[in-house]
Design a protein around this motif. Structure first.
Motif, PDB file in Angstrom:
ATOM      1  N   SER A 144       0.814  -1.220   0.000  1.00 36.84           N
ATOM      2  CA  SER A 144       0.000   0.000   0.000  1.00 36.84           C
ATOM      3  C   SER A 144       0.846   1.267   0.000  1.00 36.84           C
ATOM      4  O   SER A 144       0.384   2.331  -0.385  1.00 36.84           O
ATOM      5  CB  SER A 144      -0.925   0.011   1.220  1.00 36.84           C
ATOM      6  N   GLU A 145       2.100   1.160   0.413  1.00 32.43           N
ATOM      7  CA  GLU A 145       2.981   2.323   0.481  1.00 32.43           C
ATOM      8  C   GLU A 145       3.766   2.545  -0.805  1.00 32.43           C
ATOM      9  O   GLU A 145       4.076   3.673  -1.174  1.00 32.43           O
ATOM     10  CB  GLU A 145       3.949   2.179   1.657  1.00 32.43           C
ATOM     11  N   THR A 146       4.115   1.457  -1.482  1.00 33.99           N
ATOM     12  CA  THR A 146       4.990   1.573  -2.650  1.00 33.99           C
ATOM     13  C   THR A 146       4.247   1.549  -3.981  1.00 33.99           C
ATOM     14  O   THR A 146       4.801   1.945  -5.002  1.00 33.99           O
ATOM     15  CB  THR A 146       6.035   0.443  -2.652  1.00 33.99           C
ATOM     16  N   PHE A 147       3.008   1.070  -3.997  1.00 30.32           N
ATOM     17  CA  PHE A 147       2.239   1.025  -5.237  1.00 30.32           C
ATOM     18  C   PHE A 147       0.874   1.679  -5.027  1.00 30.32           C
ATOM     19  O   PHE A 147       0.177   1.375  -4.066  1.00 30.32           O
ATOM     20  CB  PHE A 147       2.042  -0.418  -5.718  1.00 30.32           C
ATOM     21  N   THR A 148       0.505   2.583  -5.925  1.00 34.83           N
ATOM     22  CA  THR A 148      -0.774   3.272  -5.825  1.00 34.83           C
ATOM     23  C   THR A 148      -1.528   3.169  -7.146  1.00 34.83           C
ATOM     24  O   THR A 148      -0.948   2.831  -8.185  1.00 34.83           O
ATOM     25  CB  THR A 148      -0.578   4.757  -5.473  1.00 34.83           C
ATOM     26  N   HIS A 149      -2.794   3.504  -7.109  1.00 35.59           N
ATOM     27  CA  HIS A 149      -3.656   3.397  -8.283  1.00 35.59           C
ATOM     28  C   HIS A 149      -3.181   4.313  -9.404  1.00 35.59           C
ATOM     29  O   HIS A 149      -2.889   5.487  -9.185  1.00 35.59           O
ATOM     30  CB  HIS A 149      -5.095   3.756  -7.887  1.00 35.59           C
ATOM     31  N   CYS A 150      -3.087   3.759 -10.633  1.00 41.66           N
ATOM     32  CA  CYS A 150      -2.684   4.549 -11.800  1.00 41.66           C
ATOM     33  C   CYS A 150      -3.911   5.193 -12.437  1.00 41.66           C
ATOM     34  O   CYS A 150      -5.016   4.652 -12.355  1.00 41.66           O
ATOM     35  CB  CYS A 150      -2.034   3.661 -12.857  1.00 41.66           C
ATOM     36  N   ASN A 151      -3.699   6.305 -13.080  1.00 36.07           N
ATOM     37  CA  ASN A 151      -4.788   6.950 -13.813  1.00 36.07           C
ATOM     38  C   ASN A 151      -4.822   6.420 -15.244  1.00 36.07           C
ATOM     39  O   ASN A 151      -4.604   7.152 -16.206  1.00 36.07           O
ATOM     40  CB  ASN A 151      -4.609   8.472 -13.808  1.00 36.07           C
ATOM     41  N   ASP A 152      -5.072   5.121 -15.364  1.00 37.85           N
ATOM     42  CA  ASP A 152      -5.124   4.488 -16.679  1.00 37.85           C
ATOM     43  C   ASP A 152      -6.351   3.587 -16.724  1.00 37.85           C
ATOM     44  O   ASP A 152      -6.330   2.462 -16.246  1.00 37.85           O
ATOM     45  CB  ASP A 152      -3.849   3.678 -16.936  1.00 37.85           C
ATOM     46  N   LYS A 153      -7.432   4.113 -17.284  1.00 34.66           N
ATOM     47  CA  LYS A 153      -8.677   3.354 -17.332  1.00 34.66           C
ATOM     48  C   LYS A 153      -8.700   2.346 -18.477  1.00 34.66           C
ATOM     49  O   LYS A 153      -9.554   1.470 -18.517  1.00 34.66           O
ATOM     50  CB  LYS A 153      -9.862   4.320 -17.459  1.00 34.66           C
ATOM     51  N   ASN A 154      -7.759   2.481 -19.404  1.00 33.20           N
ATOM     52  CA  ASN A 154      -7.743   1.583 -20.558  1.00 33.20           C
ATOM     53  C   ASN A 154      -7.066   0.252 -20.257  1.00 33.20           C
ATOM     54  O   ASN A 154      -7.430  -0.771 -20.834  1.00 33.20           O
ATOM     55  CB  ASN A 154      -7.041   2.257 -21.740  1.00 33.20           C
ATOM     56  N   LEU A 155      -6.061   0.284 -19.367  1.00 34.98           N
ATOM     57  CA  LEU A 155      -5.340  -0.941 -19.034  1.00 34.98           C
ATOM     58  C   LEU A 155      -5.819  -1.471 -17.689  1.00 34.98           C
ATOM     59  O   LEU A 155      -5.504  -0.919 -16.631  1.00 34.98           O
ATOM     60  CB  LEU A 155      -3.830  -0.679 -18.990  1.00 34.98           C
ATOM     61  N   THR A 156      -6.608  -2.519 -17.724  1.00 33.85           N
ATOM     62  CA  THR A 156      -7.125  -3.159 -16.516  1.00 33.85           C
ATOM     63  C   THR A 156      -6.851  -4.654 -16.597  1.00 33.85           C
ATOM     64  O   THR A 156      -6.492  -5.171 -17.670  1.00 33.85           O
ATOM     65  CB  THR A 156      -8.643  -2.937 -16.378  1.00 33.85           C
ATOM     66  N   LEU A 157      -7.036  -5.338 -15.498  1.00 34.27           N
ATOM     67  CA  LEU A 157      -6.848  -6.795 -15.516  1.00 34.27           C
ATOM     68  C   LEU A 157      -7.830  -7.436 -16.488  1.00 34.27           C
ATOM     69  O   LEU A 157      -7.481  -8.364 -17.214  1.00 34.27           O
ATOM     70  CB  LEU A 157      -7.043  -7.362 -14.110  1.00 34.27           C
ATOM     71  N   ASP A 158      -9.061  -6.931 -16.516  1.00 36.29           N
ATOM     72  CA  ASP A 158     -10.059  -7.487 -17.429  1.00 36.29           C
ATOM     73  C   ASP A 158      -9.635  -7.323 -18.889  1.00 36.29           C
ATOM     74  O   ASP A 158      -9.805  -8.244 -19.701  1.00 36.29           O
ATOM     75  CB  ASP A 158     -11.421  -6.809 -17.210  1.00 36.29           C
ATOM     76  N   SER A 159      -9.070  -6.168 -19.224  1.00 33.84           N
ATOM     77  CA  SER A 159      -8.653  -5.938 -20.612  1.00 33.84           C
ATOM     78  C   SER A 159      -7.458  -6.814 -20.988  1.00 33.84           C
ATOM     79  O   SER A 159      -7.346  -7.259 -22.128  1.00 33.84           O
ATOM     80  CB  SER A 159      -8.321  -4.462 -20.840  1.00 33.84           C
ATOM     81  N   VAL A 160      -6.589  -7.074 -20.014  1.00 32.33           N
ATOM     82  CA  VAL A 160      -5.441  -7.954 -20.256  1.00 32.33           C
ATOM     83  C   VAL A 160      -5.913  -9.386 -20.483  1.00 32.33           C
ATOM     84  O   VAL A 160      -5.517 -10.056 -21.443  1.00 32.33           O
ATOM     85  CB  VAL A 160      -4.449  -7.905 -19.071  1.00 32.33           C
TER      86      VAL A 160
END
Length: 228
Positions: free
Chosen positions: A104-120
């Protein structure tokens, strides 16, 4: 017609931070299929759990097969949203170890709505040649996706891209739950290629940049245009 792909910083720090020359590991790509990918993992006694194969964008074959170099691995939260590293380390291996300790300290939410786990996952199929959806996986706090290919170093390349991460996850003693997914990006017969055919690959390095050139791709029915 030959195709080329510009690769930045050919002399890279691999995912486990073992510095090596990429052009010493890369082999001429061979057109694989589900059975040959499965056989490779079983031959070396690698776990086949959550092993998937990329469904390539046939207009961008080179970018698809080189995801192991350009993307490495991706981390998604429980909602399938991409996370970005916000620490100080430039080594992806060290970043991953930091994630296991203080996610939770080293990784935060990216502002990328196009790349998601579902899209991958929508661009993959499993070792039974079936499409994949997130609901097939156990609900966990995080999902990690790692890309690999046989032509990117064979056994050594797999260990640097996948196996070391599985070993680190096995040592994880925190309460954080993680689902690890590995996606193969070798040239595939399912991409419209001739099974077993090889493609000549050449790397030319100039300073910190280099160009990867491939001979003509062995399509069964060549498309009119293919982006490099």
């Amino acid at each position: 017609m030959k195709k080329s792909f510009v690769l930045i910083a050919l002399c890279t720090c691999l995912f486990s931070c073992k510095t090596t020359m990429v052009n010493l590991l890369i082999k001429d790509p061979k057109v694989e299929n589900t059975e040959t990918i499965k056989a490779f993992q079983q031959k070396h006694e690698y776990p086949t759990t959550n092993s998937l194969i990329l469904v390539a964008d046939t207009t961008a074959i080179l970018q698809s097969m080189l995801k192991g170099l350009s993307s490495g691995y991706q981390i998604f939260n429980s909602k399938g949203e991409l996370l970005c590293y916000n620490g100080q380390s430039t080594c992806s291996g060290e970043q991953f170890r930091q994630f296991l300790k203080t996610s939770s300290e080293t990784f935060t939410h990216c502002n990328d709505k196009n790349l998601t786990l579902d899209s991958v996952l929508a661009q993959t199929y499993d070792l039974n040649n079936q499409p994949v959806q997130r609901k097939q996986f156990e609900n966990t706090d995080y999902y990690i996706v790692s890309y690999w290919a046989k032509f990117l170093g064979g056994k050594r390349g797999y260990e640097d891209a996948v196996l070391w991460m599985e070993e680190e996850l096995a040592k994880n003693t925190t309460d954080t739950s993680v689902t690890f997914i590995k996606i193969n990006t070798d040239l595939q017969e399912s991409w419209g290629m001739k099974a077993g055919e090889k493609v000549r690959l050449k790397i030319k390095q100039k300073g910190s940049e280099g160009t990867i050139k491939l001979s003509e791709l062995p399509y069964k029915n060549p498309p009119s245009t293919v982006k490099s």
